[in-house]
Design a protein around this motif. Structure first.
Motif, PDB file in Angstrom:
ATOM      1  N   ARG A 102       8.387   6.467  26.534  1.00  0.00           N
ATOM      2  CA  ARG A 102       7.311   7.387  26.894  1.00  0.00           C
ATOM      3  C   ARG A 102       7.535   7.888  28.310  1.00  0.00           C
ATOM      4  O   ARG A 102       8.054   7.165  29.160  1.00  0.00           O
ATOM      5  CB  ARG A 102       5.950   6.691  26.791  1.00  0.00           C
TER       6      ARG A 102
ATOM      7  N   ARG B  14       8.376   5.331  16.320  1.00  0.00           N
ATOM      8  CA  ARG B  14       7.225   4.800  17.040  1.00  0.00           C
ATOM      9  C   ARG B  14       6.265   4.063  16.108  1.00  0.00           C
ATOM     10  O   ARG B  14       5.597   3.115  16.530  1.00  0.00           O
ATOM     11  CB  ARG B  14       6.517   5.938  17.778  1.00  0.00           C
TER      12      ARG B  14
ATOM     13  N   PHE C 288       1.492   3.326  20.618  1.00  0.00           N
ATOM     14  CA  PHE C 288       1.722   4.732  20.290  1.00  0.00           C
ATOM     15  C   PHE C 288       0.625   5.392  19.459  1.00  0.00           C
ATOM     16  O   PHE C 288       0.680   6.594  19.226  1.00  0.00           O
ATOM     17  CB  PHE C 288       3.052   4.876  19.549  1.00  0.00           C
TER      18      PHE C 288
ATOM     19  N   VAL D 172       1.702  11.888  21.191  1.00  0.00           N
ATOM     20  CA  VAL D 172       2.939  12.481  21.708  1.00  0.00           C
ATOM     21  C   VAL D 172       2.652  13.862  22.286  1.00  0.00           C
ATOM     22  O   VAL D 172       3.092  14.203  23.389  1.00  0.00           O
ATOM     23  CB  VAL D 172       4.012  12.593  20.598  1.00  0.00           C
TER      24      VAL D 172
ATOM     25  N   GLU E 274       3.145  14.078  26.165  1.00  0.00           N
ATOM     26  CA  GLU E 274       4.510  14.531  26.446  1.00  0.00           C
ATOM     27  C   GLU E 274       4.796  15.970  26.052  1.00  0.00           C
ATOM     28  O   GLU E 274       5.871  16.487  26.365  1.00  0.00           O
ATOM     29  CB  GLU E 274       5.509  13.596  25.743  1.00  0.00           C
TER      30      GLU E 274
ATOM     31  N   GLY F 112       8.313  15.914  23.670  1.00  0.00           N
ATOM     32  CA  GLY F 112       8.254  14.532  23.214  1.00  0.00           C
ATOM     33  C   GLY F 112       8.735  14.350  21.791  1.00  0.00           C
ATOM     34  O   GLY F 112       9.248  13.289  21.427  1.00  0.00           O
ATOM     35  N   PHE F 113       8.586  15.385  20.990  1.00  0.00           N
ATOM     36  CA  PHE F 113       9.020  15.305  19.595  1.00  0.00           C
ATOM     37  C   PHE F 113      10.538  15.430  19.450  1.00  0.00           C
ATOM     38  O   PHE F 113      11.078  15.256  18.361  1.00  0.00           O
ATOM     39  CB  PHE F 113       8.344  16.400  18.765  1.00  0.00           C
TER      40      PHE F 113
ATOM     41  N   LYS G 214      12.748  13.872  21.761  1.00  0.00           N
ATOM     42  CA  LYS G 214      13.400  12.877  22.609  1.00  0.00           C
ATOM     43  C   LYS G 214      14.570  12.263  21.865  1.00  0.00           C
ATOM     44  O   LYS G 214      14.440  11.795  20.735  1.00  0.00           O
ATOM     45  CB  LYS G 214      12.405  11.799  23.026  1.00  0.00           C
TER      46      LYS G 214
END
Length: 345
Positions: free
Chosen positions: A43, A263, A273, A284, A288, A292-293, A295
């Motif tokens: 994260r 997660r 999460f 997410v 983020e 974030g999707f 990463k």
């Protein structure tokens, strides 16, 4: 056709080819899978946030670098090799049934006695459907393995709460979460079947287009007489280009589900999460953003390309030995018992 070729059915050949391909590719790129998994559960707010190279350095700096790089190999090997074998087996069966359905006798057959009906091939949607059905079957049957794999890959052996082995992990998971724990993330994994479906919906038609092109070129040059384009060998370079392109296209479009799945399946997922697919996705996005999707996407591309190349090179070459039987079978019985991979006319 040799005696050995006569003893194996097309579905069995594709199962063996898939098993061989899955085993070789998993052994080749497992360390990248470890890095990708750890990136996916990082994260932005985590004080230990690092990049792929930092994770690699920490794994290599370990007292036992090989064991660290191949942490969780057993479930990954069983899951990947088994999945490819099951996938190609059921994909072969479903495609054969679809082809038989398209070429079933119709009322028009009675127009003239002895009149022959033009054989129809599979469409991109047929490949999409066959891959989707096969993917759903392996998702449900192998999800417990992926839960154990995710948890082992995301932790170092010896750290507090980390599974020591696949057997130890299965025992601990059963004690702490029951049978439901083995099916964490199965919902998003089923949604993720679109990955394999998109991949093969691109791969199979592209492969057949290239074979038709080769057949035409060979006929024009006089190297081979006019005949079935399915007899044309795909070639290693073409296999690399076509399989790699299909994988990148499918992987980029569907990658967010992998982040959500990792997660959901890791240790103490609900507390860290969020609960369920919607809970994780919301967290997410809030914490983020869209990045974030994705990463670990770069690492995943580096990982999946060699894996895809090895898988399809082994698969295509393993399957090639049974090609004479498949061509003979299709020629003898028309569309009732087609080859799954060489069925596009």
């Amino acid at each position: 056709m040799t005696d050995n070729q006569a003893r194996f059915s097309p579905a069995l050949v594709e199962t063996i080819a898939g098993l061989s391909a899955g085993t070789v590719s998993t052994l080749a790129v497992h360390p990248l899978d470890v890095i990708k998994t750890r990136l996916q559960i990082q994260r932005n707010s985590s004080p230990s946030h690092v990049r792929a190279f930092g994770i690699l350095k920490s794994l290599v700096a370990n007292d036992r670098p090989i064991q660290s790089l191949y942490r969780g190999l057993t479930p990954n090997l069983i899951g990947n090799a088994g999945s490819w074998a099951i996938f190609f087996y059921f994909k072969s069966i479903v495609e054969a049934q679809l082809l038989a359905f398209h070429n079933r006798p119709t009322s028009d057959f009675s127009l003239q006695e002895g009149a022959s009906q033009a054989l129809k091939g599979l469409t991109p949607f047929d490949y999409f459907l066959a891959s989707g059905i096969s993917g759903a079957i392996i998702t449900v049957s192998t999800n417990p393995i992926w839960v154990l794999k995710t948890r082992m890959l995301s932790s170092d052996k010896g750290t507090a709460g980390a599974y020591e082995s696949m057997g130890h992990g299965a025992s601990q998971l059963w004690k702490t979460e029951g049978w439901r724990g083995f099916y964490r993330g199965v919902g998003v994994s089923l949604l993720g079947n679109s990955h394999g479906a998109v991949q093969f919906a691109v791969y199979e038609p592209a492969k057949n287009i290239w074979r038709k092109y080769l057949a035409k070129e060979h006929q024009l040059s006089g190297k081979t007489p006019a005949g079935d384009h399915r007899q044309e060998k795909l070639g290693n370079t073409a296999t690399l280009v076509i399989s790699g392109s299909a994988k990148i296209m499918a992987g980029t479009v569907t990658y967010p589900y992998q982040v959500i799945r990792s997660r959901l399946q890791t240790y103490h997922a609900d507390e860290r999460f969020g609960k369920g697919i919607l809970g994780v996705a919301t967290k997410v996005w809030r914490d983020e953003g869209w990045k974030g999707f994705y990463k670990g996407l770069g690492t995943n591309i580096v990982r999946v390309l060699p894996a895809t190349w090895v898988t399809f090179l082994v698969y295509e070459n393993s399957e090639a030995f049974d090609q004479p039987k498949k061509i003979s079978t299709l020629n003898n019985v028309g569309a009732t018992k087609p080859s799954a991979v060489y069925s596009q006319l």
